[in-house]
Design an enzyme around this catalytic site. Structure first.
Site, PDB file in Angstrom:
ATOM      1  N   GLU A 277       0.782  -1.227   0.000  1.00 40.17           N
ATOM      2  CA  GLU A 277       0.000   0.000   0.000  1.00 40.17           C
ATOM      3  C   GLU A 277       0.813   1.276   0.000  1.00 40.17           C
ATOM      4  O   GLU A 277       0.333   2.318   0.495  1.00 40.17           O
ATOM      5  CB  GLU A 277      -0.931   0.016   1.214  1.00 40.17           C
ATOM      6  N   ASN A 278       2.031   1.296  -0.527  1.00 37.46           N
ATOM      7  CA  ASN A 278       2.845   2.523  -0.546  1.00 37.46           C
ATOM      8  C   ASN A 278       1.965   3.726  -0.899  1.00 37.46           C
ATOM      9  O   ASN A 278       1.213   3.687  -1.867  1.00 37.46           O
ATOM     10  CB  ASN A 278       3.959   2.405  -1.580  1.00 37.46           C
ATOM     11  N   HIS A 310      -8.568  -3.355  -0.884  1.00 37.83           N
ATOM     12  CA  HIS A 310      -7.774  -3.515   0.331  1.00 37.83           C
ATOM     13  C   HIS A 310      -6.662  -2.461   0.384  1.00 37.83           C
ATOM     14  O   HIS A 310      -6.509  -1.748   1.389  1.00 37.83           O
ATOM     15  CB  HIS A 310      -7.176  -4.918   0.358  1.00 37.83           C
ATOM     16  N   GLU A 311      -5.903  -2.338  -0.690  1.00 35.98           N
ATOM     17  CA  GLU A 311      -4.743  -1.436  -0.682  1.00 35.98           C
ATOM     18  C   GLU A 311      -5.156   0.034  -0.660  1.00 35.98           C
ATOM     19  O   GLU A 311      -4.502   0.857  -0.011  1.00 35.98           O
ATOM     20  CB  GLU A 311      -3.846  -1.720  -1.885  1.00 35.98           C
ATOM     21  N   HIS A 314      -6.096   1.220   2.690  1.00 35.74           N
ATOM     22  CA  HIS A 314      -4.890   1.456   3.484  1.00 35.74           C
ATOM     23  C   HIS A 314      -4.420   2.905   3.390  1.00 35.74           C
ATOM     24  O   HIS A 314      -3.683   3.376   4.273  1.00 35.74           O
ATOM     25  CB  HIS A 314      -3.744   0.578   2.979  1.00 35.74           C
ATOM     26  N   GLU A 333      -4.002  -3.801   9.022  1.00 31.88           N
ATOM     27  CA  GLU A 333      -4.466  -4.914   8.188  1.00 31.88           C
ATOM     28  C   GLU A 333      -5.898  -5.330   8.500  1.00 31.88           C
ATOM     29  O   GLU A 333      -6.649  -5.703   7.609  1.00 31.88           O
ATOM     30  CB  GLU A 333      -3.516  -6.098   8.325  1.00 31.88           C
TER      31      GLU A 333
END
Length: 898
Positions: A277-278, A310-311, A314, A333
């Site tokens: 997830e940068n 999901h990412e 984040h 998470e």
């Protein structure tokens, strides 16, 4: 001989970084890089030295320059290194006084490898067959220090800027947009990037590549781009569409705009996890981002949507608000996993995706959490190995569960294990607390208690009778999960809780844990209206207003616990499901199957009763209950296979054929284009299952379908297959599961291998390697093992998939376990012992062991390698012991019933 001046794993807090400027010049030909980092630091308390992280970088010079005052720079007078903590301590002649501000300048060099961690290399062949090398990063959890010296802990947030020297034919991506490009020495250019917002080191990312992109802009003006190698440009459309939609959804849900001007998503060819997830530059394994309508399946598309959701969630949970230390990883998470289904449900409401949540997350969390060697959600970690180990099903999946709580138009049903229990109790006010949490701690760090406090405050007016902090403490600090035993005596219901652990031949850990459990239940008198109560002690009881035939707890699986009933109640529940299954919701039918087989494994319910419940499935049409039963029967079938009980194994295959014959007749070998999504998914599952059980019609199809599969992978022949019996839409979702490579001759197997080597389609490659690795031919097994070591054709990221296939039968399993032991040193140079792939490899290799002598031999092996105390090794060994105990306790009973 010098003692390192700082003896703790975490850095001292007397110095804080506020900003980094990183300059890098990678050389892909020589596989190394030179670098220079300038770090602005504040001395919070007077210090004798500056301590920060570095790993395997050669430091060539260090200077310290005062900020905002005239004075010359000081060179370091002494530098000490500690390999165990990956720190260096830098001394200067100058005294470092409180609230002084400096720029710390460090020049360094490092090596570029294909290790999938830190700043690493990846290579691929483009559409012209030319090999291309790119540079990319993976810093979570502790690998930023391998790319540049830094304060590599999540609490040390700072601003980052980058200048990258590169070849002219390449380009650079960073967390922020490009500021300028200037000519550099010779045929080189240098890219300069805008500074980031305040963020943690593990979220820094940069990529040097020749990738191409497609772009669009969200309704709020964020530029979204999806990157991949040029030959995959046509597979980016769905990811771009979904990303724009789900990013806007999260902005609306969290009430905080996305804080960066752009969002890049990049398909990296060699990638250890599913994605990372940068902030502003999310990296993905290709199969998690690319979707080709011609070769990708319904399941592939679903996976792309899930991982993107999901990412991108984040970007708020984890990036905007970051856990202070890795012991609260679940704040990152757990919430991302909680929100991924919500995001998919918002963008793709027609998928009716929520009923699958327990299948994807709850069951995996239960599996890991039923071990003696599990850990609580919030867990103390003190070194890099322990930090890597907590990236598991507990941190990801225990934060998730399904909840049928209608909130707003943008979030009707969603999930997260312990969080769903709060939602079930609190409703909308839970999200009021969450939004307050995000707003309060944005661009900063938080701990577990901070979130709970904000939710508690939000709920005070409407739920003053519940001590939310006390309740949540039991769920975040206790390992494992509860089993609730229920007895019914006329109108009196008695409940007793205990920790759920499967029996093994080893000594069990004693446990006096008591959870505060938000219970829900329905009864035979009122099956549509769930009632709720909070179980605060070891035992409790309550009175029903009238006699009932049955009571079913954990309505719609909103709680993270399992339930066992007394024999009379089980009998009445099973009778009710057999006669009127529609009385129970889809999720309740799934959970009854799961609870019944769990109770049977514990010895609390005879297996013949669990099998009697399974009989209702011939009337089932929904995906979730069917897959739940397939998983439970699959466990029994696997033990029978390991124990070489072929007669009983044939009988359980016959039982499966009887249960699913009508559904198989309805769905198998038909054009699925007119099927709804539930039917399409069942078509794959049921056809694959029946072929595994050697159903007659299916086995007759093997030669034909194998050749269709071989033909299908030749993309140029796609149009000629339209009149084939198996349609294009059906083939990619099912063929590799239906046709193990054992059913094809050597020439066809070799043809599949050659196609695997030459194909650039990541989804197709995964399907082929999953197929050919199931072979029982020893020469083929040995060939694949040698290719695994070479790492040229089988990428290291696909090693776990390969080993999973090789260990799927009793020929490949023992041979592969021997191979892993014999080549351990070579393998662990490619895959670190704490990596995702190594965990999967060990788990799969030990999955076929139930002999006590072999278990002890495996334990000795891991002891000699110094990793027997790692949790995933302990869990794998324990699972083998549990399987051995099951064989001893239940196998005779199951054989008689079959």
């Amino acid at each position: 001989g010098v003692v390192f001046p700082w003896q703790r794993y975490r850095l001292p807090e007397n110095i804080e970084p506020t900003g980094y400027h990183l300059h890098l010049h990678p050389n892909f030909t020589h596989q190394n890089f030179t670098g220079h980092v300038s770090i602005n630091i504040t001395i919070v308390e007077s210090a004798e030295f500056v301590a920060l992280h570095t790993r395997e970088n050669k430091i060539t010079s260090v200077t310290l320059t005062p900020i905002n005052e005239k004075g010359k720079s000081d060179k370091a007078s002494k530098i000490l290194y500690c390999l165990n903590t990956e720190m260096m301590a830098i001394y200067f002649e100058r005294k470092l006084k409180a609230w002084d501000h400096y720029t710390l300048s460090i020049h360094f060099t490092g090596n570029l490898t294909f290790s999938l961690g830190g700043f690493y290399l990846s290579k691929y062949k483009n559409e012209k067959g030319k090999e291309t090398v790119i540079g990319t990063t993976q810093f979570e959890p502790t690998d930023a220090r391998g790319a540049f010296p830094c304060f590599d802990e999540p609490a040390f947030k700072a601003n980052f800027s980058l200048s990258m020297v590169r070849d002219k034919h390449l380009h650079t991506l960073f967390n922020t947009p490009l500021l300028s490009t200037k000519p550099h020495l010779g045929n080189l250019e240098m890219d300069e990037f805008q500074p980031t917002v305040k963020m943690s080191t593990y979220l820094v990312a940069f990529i040097v590549s020749d990738f191409v992109k497609i772009s669009n802009t969200t309704s709020t003006g964020v530029e979204v781009s999806v990157y991949a190698s040029s030959d995959k440009l046509n597979q980016l459309e769905y990811a771009l569409h979904f990303s724009c939609e789900v990013l806007s959804y999260f902005e609306d849900l969290f009430k905080i705009p996305f804080p960066l001007p752009k969002m890049d998503l990049v398909a990296v060819l060699d990638f250890a996890a599913g994605a990372m997830e940068n902030w502003g530059l999310v990296t993905y394994r290709e199969t998690a981002l690319l979707f080709d309508p011609l070769t990708s399946s319904v399941k592939d598309k679903q996976w792309v949507a899930l991982v993107i959701a999901h990412e991108l969630s984040h970007q708020w949970f984890g990036n905007l608000v970051t856990m202070e230390w890795w012991n609260d990883l679940w704040l990152n998470e757990g919430f991302a996993s909680f929100m991924e289904f919500s995001g998919v449900n918002a963008v793709e409401p027609g998928w009716a995706f929520m009923s699958e949540f327990p299948l994807r997350h709850e069951l995996r969390a239960f599996s890991a959490d039923s071990s003696n060697f599990t850990h609580p959600i919030s867990v103390n970690v003190s070194n890099s190995k322990e930090i890597n180990e907590i990236f598991d099903n507990i941190s990801y999946d225990k934060g998730k569960q399904i909840c049928n709580k209608s909130l707003t138009s943008y979030i009707s049903v969603f999930c997260a294990c312990i969080i769903s229990m709060l939602v079930d109790l609190l409703g909308d006010v839970f999200f009021q607390g969450v939004n307050k949490y995000l707003d309060t701690y944005k661009f900063s760090n938080a701990v577990n208690a901070d979130l709970i406090q904000k939710v508690t405050i939000a709920a005070r007016s409407s739920h003053s009778n519940i001590d939310i902090q006390a309740m949540m403490k039991t769920w975040t600090t206790l390992p494992g999960f509860p089993l609730v035993d229920v007895t019914l005596n006329e109108k009196k219901v008695s409940l007793l809780q205990s920790r759920f652990i499967y029996p093994s031949s080893n000594n069990q850990l004693s446990c006096s844990s008591v959870w505060q459990i938000p219970l829900s239940y329905v009864t035979s008198v009122d099956p549509m209206r769930p009632k709720k109560l909070l179980m605060e002690g070891k035992s409790t009881s309550f009175q029903l207003p009238q006699n009932v035939k049955w009571i079913k707890f954990n309505h719609n699986q909103t709680g993270y616990y399992k339930v066992n009933y007394d024999m009379t109640m089980w009998s009445n529940l099973i009778d009710a499901v057999l006669t009127h299954p529609e009385t129970f919701s889809v999720s309740d039918r799934s959970s009854l199957i799961e609870d019944a087989f769990s109770a049977a494994r514990l010895g609390k319910l005879p297996y013949n009763e669990a099998f009697r419940l399974a009989g209702y499935i011939s009337r089932e049409t929904m995906y979730a209950p069917i897959v739940t039963l397939i998983n439970e029967l699959g466990y029994v079938e696997e033990i029978l296979k390991i124990q070489l009980e072929e007669d009983s194994r044939s009988l359980i295959h016959r039982f499966v054929q009887l249960l699913f014959k009508d559904l198989y007749t309805e769905l198998a070998w038909k054009n699925g284009t007119s099927f709804n999504r539930n039917q399409q998914k069942l078509q794959t599952v049921v056809t694959s299952l029946m072929c595994k059980c050697w159903e007659l019609i299916c086995t007759m199809q093997f030669p034909v379908i194998f050749h269709i599969f071989v033909d299908w992978i030749q993309i140029t022949l796609i149009k000629t297959l339209k009149n084939k019996r198996t349609t294009i839409q059906y083939q990619p979702s099912c063929m590799h599961k239906v046709i193990p490579s054992v059913h094809g001759p050597l020439d066809d197997w070799k043809h599949l291998w050659d196609t695997f080597v030459n194909s650039t389609d990541p989804n197709l490659k995964v399907k082929i390697i999953a197929t050919i690795s199931q072979t029982t031919n020893l020469d083929k097994i040995l060939f694949l093992q040698s290719e695994f070591l070479k790492g040229e054709n089988i990428r290291s990221q696909d090693a776990a998939t390969l080993v999973s296939g090789l260990t799927s039968n009793l020929v490949g399993g023992p041979v592969t376990w021997r191979f892993i032991r014999q080549r351990w040193e070579e393998i662990t140079k490619i895959h670190s012992v704490a990596s995702f792939s190594m965990r999967s490899i060990v788990k799969n290799c030990l999955g076929l062991i139930t002999d006590q002598g072999e278990i002890l031999a495996a334990k000795d092996f891991f002891k000699n390698k110094g990793i027997v105390d790692m949790k995933y090794v302990q869990q794998a060994l324990e699972k083998s012991a549990i399987n051995a105990q099951w064989s001893k306790s239940h196998l005779p009973q199951v054989k008689v019933w079959l």
